[in-house]
Design an enzyme around this catalytic site. Structure first.
Site, PDB file in Angstrom:
ATOM      1  N   ASP B  93       0.867  -1.170   0.000  1.00 45.76           N
ATOM      2  CA  ASP B  93       0.000   0.000   0.000  1.00 45.76           C
ATOM      3  C   ASP B  93       0.912   1.230   0.000  1.00 45.76           C
ATOM      4  O   ASP B  93       2.047   1.179   0.462  1.00 45.76           O
ATOM      5  CB  ASP B  93      -0.895  -0.053   1.243  1.00 45.76           C
ATOM      6  CG  ASP B  93      -2.083   0.884   1.121  1.00 45.76           C
ATOM      7  OD1 ASP B  93      -2.182   1.610   0.103  1.00 45.76           O
ATOM      8  OD2 ASP B  93      -2.904   0.898   2.051  1.00 45.76           O
ATOM      9  N   SER B  94       0.402   2.325  -0.533  1.00 46.55           N
ATOM     10  CA  SER B  94       1.280   3.453  -0.825  1.00 46.55           C
ATOM     11  C   SER B  94       1.686   4.263   0.388  1.00 46.55           C
ATOM     12  O   SER B  94       2.720   4.909   0.391  1.00 46.55           O
ATOM     13  CB  SER B  94       0.575   4.396  -1.789  1.00 46.55           C
ATOM     14  OG  SER B  94      -0.568   4.941  -1.143  1.00 46.55           O
ATOM     15  N   GLY B  95       0.866   4.273   1.388  1.00 49.99           N
ATOM     16  CA  GLY B  95       1.144   5.136   2.519  1.00 49.99           C
ATOM     17  C   GLY B  95       0.206   6.329   2.575  1.00 49.99           C
ATOM     18  O   GLY B  95       0.211   7.073   3.546  1.00 49.99           O
ATOM     19  N   GLY B  96      -0.610   6.516   1.534  1.00 50.57           N
ATOM     20  CA  GLY B  96      -1.532   7.656   1.508  1.00 50.57           C
ATOM     21  C   GLY B  96      -2.489   7.630   2.687  1.00 50.57           C
ATOM     22  O   GLY B  96      -2.687   8.646   3.360  1.00 50.57           O
ATOM     23  N   ASP B 147      -2.073   8.137  -3.007  1.00 50.43           N
ATOM     24  CA  ASP B 147      -3.388   8.750  -3.185  1.00 50.43           C
ATOM     25  C   ASP B 147      -3.713   9.598  -1.963  1.00 50.43           C
ATOM     26  O   ASP B 147      -3.089   9.446  -0.911  1.00 50.43           O
ATOM     27  CB  ASP B 147      -4.479   7.687  -3.380  1.00 50.43           C
ATOM     28  CG  ASP B 147      -4.630   6.767  -2.170  1.00 50.43           C
ATOM     29  OD1 ASP B 147      -3.623   6.524  -1.471  1.00 50.43           O
ATOM     30  OD2 ASP B 147      -5.748   6.295  -1.917  1.00 50.43           O
ATOM     31  N   GLN B 190     -10.621   7.188  -6.481  1.00 47.61           N
ATOM     32  CA  GLN B 190     -11.288   7.753  -5.299  1.00 47.61           C
ATOM     33  C   GLN B 190     -12.643   8.305  -5.752  1.00 47.61           C
ATOM     34  O   GLN B 190     -13.287   7.678  -6.569  1.00 47.61           O
ATOM     35  CB  GLN B 190     -10.398   8.843  -4.668  1.00 47.61           C
ATOM     36  CG  GLN B 190      -9.121   8.290  -4.019  1.00 47.61           C
ATOM     37  CD  GLN B 190      -9.384   7.643  -2.651  1.00 47.61           C
ATOM     38  OE1 GLN B 190     -10.477   7.747  -2.085  1.00 47.61           O
ATOM     39  NE2 GLN B 190      -8.383   6.919  -2.143  1.00 47.61           N
ATOM     40  N   GLY B 217     -10.615   4.515  -0.482  1.00 48.23           N
ATOM     41  CA  GLY B 217     -11.480   5.458   0.226  1.00 48.23           C
ATOM     42  C   GLY B 217     -12.773   4.863   0.730  1.00 48.23           C
ATOM     43  O   GLY B 217     -13.744   5.578   0.958  1.00 48.23           O
ATOM     44  N   ASP B 267      -7.919  -7.037   0.794  1.00 49.76           N
ATOM     45  CA  ASP B 267      -7.061  -7.113   1.975  1.00 49.76           C
ATOM     46  C   ASP B 267      -7.858  -6.575   3.135  1.00 49.76           C
ATOM     47  O   ASP B 267      -8.701  -5.694   2.964  1.00 49.76           O
ATOM     48  CB  ASP B 267      -5.800  -6.264   1.822  1.00 49.76           C
ATOM     49  CG  ASP B 267      -6.115  -4.792   1.991  1.00 49.76           C
ATOM     50  OD1 ASP B 267      -6.769  -4.223   1.086  1.00 49.76           O
ATOM     51  OD2 ASP B 267      -5.754  -4.212   3.027  1.00 49.76           O
ATOM     52  N   CYS B 305     -13.136 -26.916   8.729  1.00 56.73           N
ATOM     53  CA  CYS B 305     -11.828 -26.322   8.381  1.00 56.73           C
ATOM     54  C   CYS B 305     -10.708 -27.335   8.569  1.00 56.73           C
ATOM     55  O   CYS B 305     -10.737 -28.143   9.497  1.00 56.73           O
ATOM     56  CB  CYS B 305     -11.581 -25.096   9.252  1.00 56.73           C
ATOM     57  SG  CYS B 305     -10.009 -24.273   8.936  1.00 56.73           S
ATOM     58  N   CYS B 307      -7.320 -26.414   8.812  1.00 53.97           N
ATOM     59  CA  CYS B 307      -6.073 -25.701   9.123  1.00 53.97           C
ATOM     60  C   CYS B 307      -5.327 -26.360  10.279  1.00 53.97           C
ATOM     61  O   CYS B 307      -5.869 -27.218  10.982  1.00 53.97           O
ATOM     62  CB  CYS B 307      -6.355 -24.230   9.432  1.00 53.97           C
ATOM     63  SG  CYS B 307      -7.044 -23.932  11.075  1.00 53.97           S
ATOM     64  N   CYS B 310      -7.377 -26.132  13.496  1.00 57.24           N
ATOM     65  CA  CYS B 310      -8.562 -26.992  13.591  1.00 57.24           C
ATOM     66  C   CYS B 310      -8.214 -28.484  13.553  1.00 57.24           C
ATOM     67  O   CYS B 310      -8.943 -29.303  14.089  1.00 57.24           O
ATOM     68  CB  CYS B 310      -9.552 -26.642  12.480  1.00 57.24           C
ATOM     69  SG  CYS B 310     -10.343 -25.034  12.748  1.00 57.24           S
ATOM     70  N   HIS B 336      -6.165 -19.892  11.944  1.00 60.69           N
ATOM     71  CA  HIS B 336      -7.523 -20.303  11.580  1.00 60.69           C
ATOM     72  C   HIS B 336      -8.252 -19.217  10.793  1.00 60.69           C
ATOM     73  O   HIS B 336      -8.854 -19.491   9.748  1.00 60.69           O
ATOM     74  CB  HIS B 336      -8.366 -20.717  12.775  1.00 60.69           C
ATOM     75  CG  HIS B 336      -9.790 -20.873  12.363  1.00 60.69           C
ATOM     76  ND1 HIS B 336     -10.193 -21.887  11.519  1.00 60.69           N
ATOM     77  CD2 HIS B 336     -10.882 -20.085  12.552  1.00 60.69           C
ATOM     78  CE1 HIS B 336     -11.474 -21.739  11.235  1.00 60.69           C
ATOM     79  NE2 HIS B 336     -11.918 -20.651  11.852  1.00 60.69           N
TER      80      HIS B 336
END
Lengths: 424, 424
Positions: B93-96, B147, B190, B217, B267, B305, B307, B310, B336
Site C-alpha cells: 500500500d502506498s502510505g496515503g 493517493d 477515489q 477510500g 485485503d 476447516c 487448518c 482446527c 484459523h
C-alpha cells in the site's frame, strides 16, 4: 516388559551418561532438555514446532493446570496430551514449588499444604495423594512426587525437617500411585545445601525403588558453586539404574555441568523466557537482539544453527520485529533458543556415544564463553524453571559467573589430560 | 511476454470473475485475499504458515516500512521478500492512508505530503515520486500510487478536489515508474461517495493504462449500503482487462459482495486483528472463544476447516490459551482466521470456474448468517485494513448489519431465479 531406562554410554572420566527412557507415549533419549509448557503450552510455539525441534519430552505444571482449567476438565477432554496436541512424553512438576512460592498464602503441615488460589482466592488443600491423583487425571507419563522446596538460605534444622517431610510425602505418593497405569512416578531429593542431608535424602528416596529420581531445591539464588556442590551430592547417591532429573537448571554451562555430574534430564524457562526478552543463545555466546549493531546484519542469529528461524531470517529482521513489538518475534526467538538447547543436549549425547564427552564439554564452553556475542554487556540471571513458574513471585535474579571453574570440580576428580577451563 | 492478467471465468449473472495475475515472484489466482503484513510481518504467523494457508500474495505497507526500519535498509538487505522470508508476490500500500490518518501532523498540497513521523517527530516530505522510489527499493511486485484518501463525510467539492489531486499524483507516479523493473504499478480510484465522481475517477485513471487498479477510500465509517454503492461505481468503470483491487474490505459478506461487483483482490486486518481479540470466523458465523460455553467443548473451532489449528486443537484448549494470555493463542487463532478467508476466496474461485458463483454466494451467506455461532451477542466492527494500519488513529468501529440485503443489489440487477437473501 522392557525396562523404563536403558543406559547406553558412560563417560570414562566423569559421571556423564547417555540413555533412553521409555514411557506410555514413546521413548526419549538422554541427556534430554524438556521445554517448559507450564499451562499446557510452551509459550509461543505449537506442538508441531516442538516435534520439529526434536524435543523428546515436554514439561507441564500440575499446580497451574489443577487451578486452570482444572485436571478433571482436562481428563474429560481426553487428557493432557490430547488437550495440548502433543503425543510425545510429558512430565508434570508436582506443584510443590508453586505452593512454596505462595509464601503468606499457604500453610505447610505434615498432612500437606493448604493454600489460597492466586487466581481467585479459593481455599485448596493439597497433599501428596491429591498430587498423584491430579497427575493421573492429566495422564502425565512422568509424575513428580509432591515435595517441599527447602528455602535458601535455611538453617540445618529447617533443611532437615523439610527433607524429612518430603521423604514422608514421597512414601505416601508411592502408596497413592498405581504402577499398572503405566505412568511413572519420580521422587525428589532435597536436603538444602548440606552435603550430608543431600546424600541422606537421595539414599532414603532410592530405598523407595521408584522409576526415577530428581534433585530439587536448586537455583534458588545460591552461588553457582554451592548449587553444583549440592547437585553433585544428590546425583552421586541417586541410583545409576534410574533416570536422574536435575530440576530447573539452567544456563548452557549449568546443563553441561549437570550432565557431567550424572544428570539425564533438565528443564528451564531460560530459553523460552529469554527469547521473549530479546536474548538469543548462540554457539559464541548470548546476543541481545535489541543491540543496534544488528540493525543491518544479514546473518542468521546463529550461523551454526539449522532451525526455522535461522534458515529463513536475519538478525536485522529479528531486531526489527522485536523493536516493533511484532508477535512473530517471540515465536521465532523461542524456536531458535529451544533449538539451541536441543542441539546442546543432542551434541552431548552424541559425544557420549562416541566416548568424547569431556572434549565436547570443553569445546562447547570455550566457544560459548570466548565468543564474540555481545552478552557480557548485560549479565544474565540464572533462573530456575521452577522460579519461572512460581505461583506468585519471581525470585531475585543473580548474575551468571562467566568463565568460572566449576566448584564441583574439586581436587581428586578425574579429568582427561590437557583439559583447561576457559578463563578458569 | 505473457499478459500480467488472464481472465479465466466470468459469472453470467454478476460482474464476478476468476483470473490469474503474474508477477516477478510468481502468479496468484483471483479472487485473492491478501493477509496484511503491515510491518513486514503478518502478525503472529511466519512465512511458512502463509504458504501452508495457500496465501498467493501478501500485503505490506510503504509508509511504515519507510519509517521503520527504512526502505534503503531493506534494499541493502536484498529487498522486502528476503527480509521477511516470503518469496511469493507482495503488494505494498502506498502510505496515503497512513499520512491521512496523521490528521494534525500533516500538510497536503498538490506537491505532496509533509508530515512528522509518529515514531519520533522527524519531518518528512513524501510525494508520488518518492512513494514509487520507496516501493521500488522494497521490490514490491505490485506498487500502489500515492493517493489522498477522501475523508468521510466530505462535501462534493472536497471529494472532487481530492479526486483531482489523486489523479494528478497517479500521472506523476506513472512517470516515476520504470516498467522495465517488472514491478507493477496500480492506480487508486477515489471520488468519495458520489457515484459520478467515482465513475469519473475510475475512467480517467483507466486512461493511464496502468497494469491494475484499485478502488480506495471505502470502509471509513459509512453505512454498508453506501460503501457497496461506491464500490460498484468504481468497479463498474475500471477496465475488464486489468486486475481490480477493492482496498480494505472486509467482512466475509463484504468480500463476497466485492467479488460480485467485479473485484479481484482484497485485503483486510479483520481476520488477523479479530483473531488476537478472541474472535474466530466459522462457516456458521463468528465465535467469541472467550465465551464460557466453549470451556469444555472438544470440537475444533470450525468443523469444516482443515487448518493447523482446527486439525489439532479444541475450542476448550483455545479458550484456555486465550484466558491465560498464552502467546500461542494469537498464532493459532490467526492461522484459523486466515485459513477461513483463504477458503472463502478459494471457494468463490472454484464456484466461478464451475459457473456456480451466485449459488456459492447464497449458500455461504445462508450458513454464515443463519448459523449457530454466538456472534450476535457482540456485533463486530467493519474495519478497513487501512484503518487497521493507520499511522496514529483507529477510526470508530461500526456494527455490521446482519442478514442485510446488499444496497448495491438494486432493481434491474440480474439475479439467478430463486435467490433469496437470508434475512433480507
Amino acid at each position: 516388559m522392557e525396562p523404563a531406562f536403558t543406559l547406553e554410554a558412560r563417560d570414562p572420566s566423569s559421571r556423564a551418561r547417555a540413555g533412553t527412557v521409555r514411557t506410555l507415549h514413546g521413548s526419549f533419549h538422554t541427556p534430554a532438555f524438556m521445554p517448559v509448557g507450564t499451562r499446557a503450552s510452551v509459550k509461543a510455539v505449537d506442538a508441531r514446532d516442538l516435534r520439529e525441534l526434536g524435543a523428546g519430552i515436554v514439561l507441564s505444571n500440575t499446580f497451574h493446570l489443577m487451578l486452570r482449567p482444572g485436571a478433571e476438565l482436562i481428563s474429560s477432554l481426553g487428557g493432557l496430551h490430547r488437550f495440548m496436541g502433543w503425543d510425545g512424553p510429558i512430565l508434570t512438576d508436582s506443584g510443590g514449588f508453586q505452593v512454596y512460592s505462595l509464601a503468606g498464602l499457604r500453610k505447610i503441615s505434615e498432612e500437606g499444604l493448604e493454600f489460597r488460589s492466586p487466581y481467585d482466592g479459593t481455599r485448596f488443600a493439597f497433599g501428596p495423594e491429591r498430587a498423584v491423583e491430579v497427575q493421573t487425571l492429566l495422564g502425565s507419563d512422568i509424575m513428580m512426587c509432591l515435595d517441599e522446596c527447602t528455602p535458601y538460605p535455611a538453617t540445618r534444622e529447617e533443611a532437615e525437617s523439610s527433607m524429612t517431610l518430603t521423604l514422608g510425602w514421597a512414601e505416601r505418593s508411592k502408596a497413592a500411585w498405581d504402577p499398572a497405569t503405566g505412568l511413572m512416578l519420580f521422587g525428589i531429593a532435597q536436603g538444602g545445601f548440606h552435603r550430608d542431608l543431600r546424600e541422606r535424602s537421595a539414599a532414603e528416596l532410592a530405598g523407595l525403588d521408584l522409576p526415577g529420581y530428581a534433585a530439587g531445591g536448586l537455583a534458588l539464588g545460591e552461588p553457582r558453586e554451592v548449587m553444583l556442590d549440592a547437585a553433585e551430592a544428590s546425583l552421586g547417591v541417586l541410583p545409576e539404574s534410574k533416570p536422574r532429573y536435575l530440576m530447573g537448571l539452567g544456563t548452557p554451562a549449568d546443563i553441561l555441568d549437570g550432565i557431567r555430574l550424572g544428570a539425564d534430564m533438565f528443564d528451564c524457562v531460560m530459553p523460552t523466557r529469554n527469547a521473549r526478552n530479546g536474548q538469543l543463545f548462540t554457539r559464541t555466546g548470548r546476543m541481545n537482539i535489541r543491540n543496534s549493531r544488528y540493525r543491518d546484519d544479514p546473518q542468521p542469529p546463529d550461523t551454526g544453527c539449522g532451525c526455522l528461524c535461522c534458515r529463513n531470517y536475519s538478525r536485522a529482521y529479528l531486531r526489527h520485529l522485536q523493536a516493533q513489538n511484532e508477535p512473530l518475534f517471540p515465536r521465532l526467538a523461542t524456536i531458535h533458543n529451544l533449538a539451541f538447547y536441543q542441539d546442546l543436549v543432542r551434541g552431548a549425547r552424541k559425544s557420549l556415544l562416541a566416548g568424547e564427552f569431556m572434549c565436547y564439554y570443553k569445546q562447547f564452553l570455550d566457544a560459548y564463553r570466548g565468543g564474540t556475542a555481545d552478552w557480557p554487556a548485560r549479565p544474565p540471571a540464572a533462573v530456575s524453571s521452577r522460579q519461572g513458574i512460581s505461583a506468585l513471585t519471581i525470585l531475585a535474579p543473580r548474575p551468571e559467573p562467566r568463565g568460572h571453574r566449576p566448584a564441583a570440580l574439586r581436587p581428586g576428580t578425574a579429568w582427561p589430560q590437557g583439559v583447561v577451563f576457559a578463563g578458569g
